[in-house]
Motif scaffolding. Structure first.
Motif, mmCIF file in Angstrom:
data_model
loop_
_atom_site.group_PDB
_atom_site.id
_atom_site.type_symbol
_atom_site.label_atom_id
_atom_site.label_comp_id
_atom_site.label_asym_id
_atom_site.label_seq_id
_atom_site.Cartn_x
_atom_site.Cartn_y
_atom_site.Cartn_z
ATOM 1 N N TYR A 27 0.850 -1.186 0.000
ATOM 2 C CA TYR A 27 0.000 0.000 0.000
ATOM 3 C C TYR A 27 0.890 1.242 0.000
ATOM 4 O O TYR A 27 2.049 1.191 0.436
ATOM 5 C CB TYR A 27 -0.911 0.017 1.236
ATOM 6 C CG TYR A 27 -1.913 -1.113 1.267
ATOM 7 C CD1 TYR A 27 -3.237 -0.921 0.882
ATOM 8 C CD2 TYR A 27 -1.539 -2.395 1.681
ATOM 9 C CE1 TYR A 27 -4.156 -1.963 0.906
ATOM 10 C CE2 TYR A 27 -2.453 -3.442 1.705
ATOM 11 C CZ TYR A 27 -3.759 -3.218 1.317
ATOM 12 O OH TYR A 27 -4.656 -4.250 1.329
ATOM 13 N N PHE A 73 -8.739 -2.502 8.024
ATOM 14 C CA PHE A 73 -8.902 -2.910 6.630
ATOM 15 C C PHE A 73 -9.634 -4.245 6.497
ATOM 16 O O PHE A 73 -9.787 -4.766 5.400
ATOM 17 C CB PHE A 73 -7.542 -3.027 5.940
ATOM 18 C CG PHE A 73 -6.943 -1.703 5.528
ATOM 19 C CD1 PHE A 73 -7.464 -0.512 6.002
ATOM 20 C CD2 PHE A 73 -5.863 -1.657 4.677
ATOM 21 C CE1 PHE A 73 -6.914 0.701 5.635
ATOM 22 C CE2 PHE A 73 -5.297 -0.444 4.295
ATOM 23 C CZ PHE A 73 -5.824 0.740 4.782
ATOM 24 N N SER A 125 -16.418 -0.673 2.840
ATOM 25 C CA SER A 125 -15.276 -1.316 3.495
ATOM 26 C C SER A 125 -13.945 -1.005 2.808
ATOM 27 O O SER A 125 -12.889 -1.323 3.334
ATOM 28 C CB SER A 125 -15.492 -2.830 3.538
ATOM 29 O OG SER A 125 -15.746 -3.311 2.230
ATOM 30 N N GLY B 124 -5.038 -8.585 -3.810
ATOM 31 C CA GLY B 124 -6.274 -8.453 -3.054
ATOM 32 C C GLY B 124 -6.333 -7.127 -2.322
ATOM 33 O O GLY B 124 -5.494 -6.835 -1.478
ATOM 34 N N VAL B 125 -7.308 -6.310 -2.662
ATOM 35 C CA VAL B 125 -7.476 -5.025 -1.985
ATOM 36 C C VAL B 125 -8.237 -5.266 -0.686
ATOM 37 O O VAL B 125 -9.298 -5.901 -0.692
ATOM 38 C CB VAL B 125 -8.240 -4.035 -2.878
ATOM 39 C CG1 VAL B 125 -8.502 -2.735 -2.142
ATOM 40 C CG2 VAL B 125 -7.458 -3.783 -4.155
ATOM 41 N N ALA B 126 -7.676 -4.774 0.409
ATOM 42 C CA ALA B 126 -8.313 -4.980 1.716
ATOM 43 C C ALA B 126 -9.721 -4.407 1.712
ATOM 44 O O ALA B 126 -9.964 -3.348 1.146
ATOM 45 C CB ALA B 126 -7.476 -4.305 2.792
ATOM 46 N N GLY B 127 -10.619 -5.112 2.360
ATOM 47 C CA GLY B 127 -11.985 -4.638 2.479
ATOM 48 C C GLY B 127 -12.845 -4.901 1.276
ATOM 49 O O GLY B 127 -13.985 -4.452 1.224
ATOM 50 N N ARG B 128 -12.309 -5.638 0.323
ATOM 51 C CA ARG B 128 -13.094 -5.869 -0.888
ATOM 52 C C ARG B 128 -14.257 -6.824 -0.593
ATOM 53 O O ARG B 128 -14.147 -7.693 0.261
ATOM 54 C CB ARG B 128 -12.214 -6.460 -1.993
ATOM 55 C CG ARG B 128 -11.714 -7.864 -1.706
ATOM 56 C CD ARG B 128 -10.719 -8.313 -2.755
ATOM 57 N NE ARG B 128 -10.275 -9.682 -2.559
ATOM 58 C CZ ARG B 128 -9.344 -10.044 -1.707
ATOM 59 N NH1 ARG B 128 -8.767 -9.144 -0.950
ATOM 60 N NH2 ARG B 128 -8.985 -11.308 -1.591
ATOM 61 N N PRO B 129 -15.355 -6.667 -1.322
ATOM 62 C CA PRO B 129 -16.475 -7.581 -1.143
ATOM 63 C C PRO B 129 -16.142 -8.963 -1.706
ATOM 64 O O PRO B 129 -15.180 -9.121 -2.467
ATOM 65 C CB PRO B 129 -17.604 -6.919 -1.935
ATOM 66 C CG PRO B 129 -16.906 -6.043 -2.918
ATOM 67 C CD PRO B 129 -15.634 -5.597 -2.282
ATOM 68 N N TRP B 131 -17.337 -10.759 -3.949
ATOM 69 C CA TRP B 131 -17.373 -10.990 -5.401
ATOM 70 C C TRP B 131 -16.136 -10.454 -6.101
ATOM 71 O O TRP B 131 -15.924 -10.730 -7.264
ATOM 72 C CB TRP B 131 -18.646 -10.415 -6.006
ATOM 73 C CG TRP B 131 -18.862 -8.958 -5.780
ATOM 74 C CD1 TRP B 131 -19.570 -8.373 -4.763
ATOM 75 C CD2 TRP B 131 -18.372 -7.871 -6.578
ATOM 76 N NE1 TRP B 131 -19.539 -7.009 -4.896
ATOM 77 C CE2 TRP B 131 -18.819 -6.672 -5.990
ATOM 78 C CE3 TRP B 131 -17.600 -7.814 -7.744
ATOM 79 C CZ2 TRP B 131 -18.518 -5.433 -6.517
ATOM 80 C CZ3 TRP B 131 -17.305 -6.579 -8.279
ATOM 81 C CH2 TRP B 131 -17.756 -5.402 -7.673
ATOM 82 N N GLN B 132 -15.320 -9.703 -5.413
ATOM 83 C CA GLN B 132 -14.070 -9.225 -6.015
ATOM 84 C C GLN B 132 -12.939 -10.173 -5.634
ATOM 85 O O GLN B 132 -12.542 -10.235 -4.476
ATOM 86 C CB GLN B 132 -13.743 -7.816 -5.535
ATOM 87 C CG GLN B 132 -14.694 -6.747 -6.035
ATOM 88 C CD GLN B 132 -14.279 -5.352 -5.593
ATOM 89 O OE1 GLN B 132 -13.204 -5.157 -5.051
ATOM 90 N NE2 GLN B 132 -15.150 -4.384 -5.829
#
Lengths: 160, 227
Positions: A27, A73, A125, B124-129, B131-132
Motif C-alpha cells: 500500500y 482494513f 469497506s 487483493g485489496v483490503a476490504g473488498r467484497p 465478489w471481487q
C-alpha cells in the motif's frame, strides 16, 4: 487527497508515496502526510476504545492513538515482529499512528499512473482506496488517509 | 483447454447444481416459450476455442470475428411473451462455453474482449467484497477480477480460477475454472429472457441444447462497475 507535486510535466504532477506492507499486498500513502516511522514500542490499551484502536503511545510528550490497520482494513490480525512499524501520519483531522506489517520504501508516481480500477473504493469497506498503480511486477494500492476513518470516527479518536 | 474427464460423483453434483440453477432461472422466464418448433432449431456448429499462448494471453481478436453476423439464420419463433432478444443475438451468434464450479455458462463472443490464462497472483485489496477476487495487471492496466456467483447472487463459486474472461472496456473480468468450446448458436437454439422477466437481466437466455445460461456480459460489466 492533497497530493504534493514535487515535479510537474504537462499538468501531471509527480507524487511521492511511502509504501508499506499489509498481509501480502503493498500500500502507498502520501509522503507529505507521514511525520515519521517508529519501531513498535509499548502501546497502552485504552478501555472502551473501538476495536481498531490498539491504544496510545507517548511520542515525545504527546499522546498519539495507534490504529490497527489490519483490523481497520478487515484483514486478519497477526503477531507483531521486528518488521512491524508504527507510521505516524497527519490527516486533515489529527495525528495518529497506524500499525503496519513493515515499511518498504518511498516511490514516485505520476498522478496519471494512479488508476481508479472499476468498483475499487466504492464499497464502504474499501472507501479509503484511492486507486492502484503498476510498480515493477506488482500493483501498488494507493490509500487516501483522510478516508481511513469517518468524520465521526475521527472525532471519537480525539478523546483518547 | 479441452474438458478434463469428469468423474461420476462430479457429474451427479453438476446435475444437481445445474438443475437448481436452471430451475431458478427458468422461473423468471415465461412458460409460453416452452415448446420451440424442432424445425426451427438449426444444428449447433462447434468451433475451436482459442488456446492461450505459452505463459501469456490468448490475444484473440474475438470482437472482430464475432461482430460479423452469421448468415442463413432462422427467424426466432414468435411468442406472446415478447422475448428480450439482444441486438447481438438477433441473427444468431457465437458463444463461448465455460465452467464455474459445477455450472456451465455461455458468453457471446461479440461481448468478450479476450480470454487470458490466470498465471499471476491476484492483488487483493483490503476490504473488498466477496465478489471481487482481486486485481491483475493485464496489458498494462489493472483489471478487476470477479467471482460471478457472489456478484449475481447465484450458487456458482470459482474456487480455483484458471482463466479470465475479459469484458467491457477491458478493465473487468470474470474468472472461470474451465474453458470448454465455442459454439455457433442460431436464434432458435436460445430461449430468450422475457422482456418483463424482471431482475435477472444479466441472463440473456438459455441455450436449449447445452442447458446453460447465456450471460449478457455488458450487463455484468455494468454491475461490476456499480458494485
Amino acid at each position: 487527497m492533497s497530493n504534493t507535486a514535487v515535479e510537474s510535466a504537462a499538468g501531471d504532477p509527480v507524487i511521492q508515496l511511502v509504501t508499506f506492507r499489509l498481509k501480502e499486498e503493498t500500500y502507498g500513502i502520501n509522503v507529505m502526510q507521514v511525520q515519521e516511522v517508529l519501531r513498535v514500542t509499548e502501546i497502552a490499551p485504552v478501555p472502551g476504545a473501538p476495536g481498531y484502536v490498539l491504544g496510545i503511545i507517548n511520542l515525545r510528550g504527546n499522546v498519539v492513538t495507534v490504529i490497527d490497520t489490519r483490523t481497520r482494513f478487515g484483514l486478519p490480525t497477526t503477531e507483531r515482529d521486528d518488521s512491524s512499524r508504527i507510521v505516524i501520519i497527519e490527516s486533515e483531522q489529527q495525528v495518529v499512528g497506524i500499525l503496519v506489517d513493515s515499511v518498504a520504501e518511498v516511490v514516485e508516481l505520476r498522478q496519471s499512473e494512479i488508476d481508479s480500477a472499476p468498483s475499487i473504493g466504492s464499497e464502504e469497506s474499501s472507501r479509503y482506496i484511492q486507486g492502484v498503480a503498476s510498480r515493477d511486477e506488482d500493483l501498488l494500492i494507493v490509500v487516501d488517509l483522510n478516508r481511513l476513518l469517518s468524520e465521526e470516527e475521527w472525532s471519537e479518536m480525539a478523546v483518547f | 483447454m479441452s474438458a478434463a474427464p469428469v468423474r461420476p460423483s462430479r457429474l451427479a453434483a453438476h446435475d444437481n447444481a445445474l438443475h437448481g440453477l436452471l430451475e431458478s432461472l427458468l422461473a423468471e422466464l415465461p412458460e409460453e416459450v416452452e415448446a420451440l418448433p424442432a424445425a426451427a432449431q438449426p444444428a449447433l456448429a462447434t468451433v475451436h476455442a482459442p488456446a492461450p499462448g505459452p505463459g501469456g494471453v490468448a490475444a484473440v481478436p474475438l470482437n472482430d470475428q464475432a461482430a460479423r453476423p452469421l448468415t442463413a439464420q432462422v427467424s426466432p419463433p414468435s411468442t406472446p411473451a415478447d422475448p428480450a432478444v439482444p441486438a447481438w443475438g438477433a441473427q444468431g451468434f457465437r458463444a463461448l462455453l465455460f465452467r464455474i464450479g459445477a455450472y456451465r455458462f455461455a458468453m457471446p463472443l461479440v461481448l468478450l474482449r479476450s480470454i487470458a490464462p490466470l498465471a499471476e497472483r491476484l492483488t487483493g485489496v483490503a476490504g473488498r467484497p466477496a465478489w471481487q477476487l482481486g486485481l491483475l495487471r493485464y496489458r498494462g492496466r489493472p483489471v478487476l477480477v470477479t467471482d460471478l456467483g457472489p456478484l449475481l447472487g447465484i450458487q456458482a463459486r470459482c474456487a480455483a480460477p484458471r482463466y479470465l474472461l475479459v469484458i467491457g472496456d477491458g478493465r473487468t473480468a470474470v474468472a472461470c475454472d474451465q474453458i470448454e468450446q465455442a459454439v455457433v448458436v442460431g436464434t432458435g437454439d436460445v430461449r430468450w429472457r422475457a422482456a418483463a422477466a424482471g431482475r435477472a437481466v444479466w441472463l440473456a437466455g438459455l441455450l436449449l441444447r447445452q442447458m446453460c445460461a447465456v450471460l449478457d456480459a455488458d450487463v455484468i460489466d455494468e454491475r461490476i462497475r456499480h458494485g
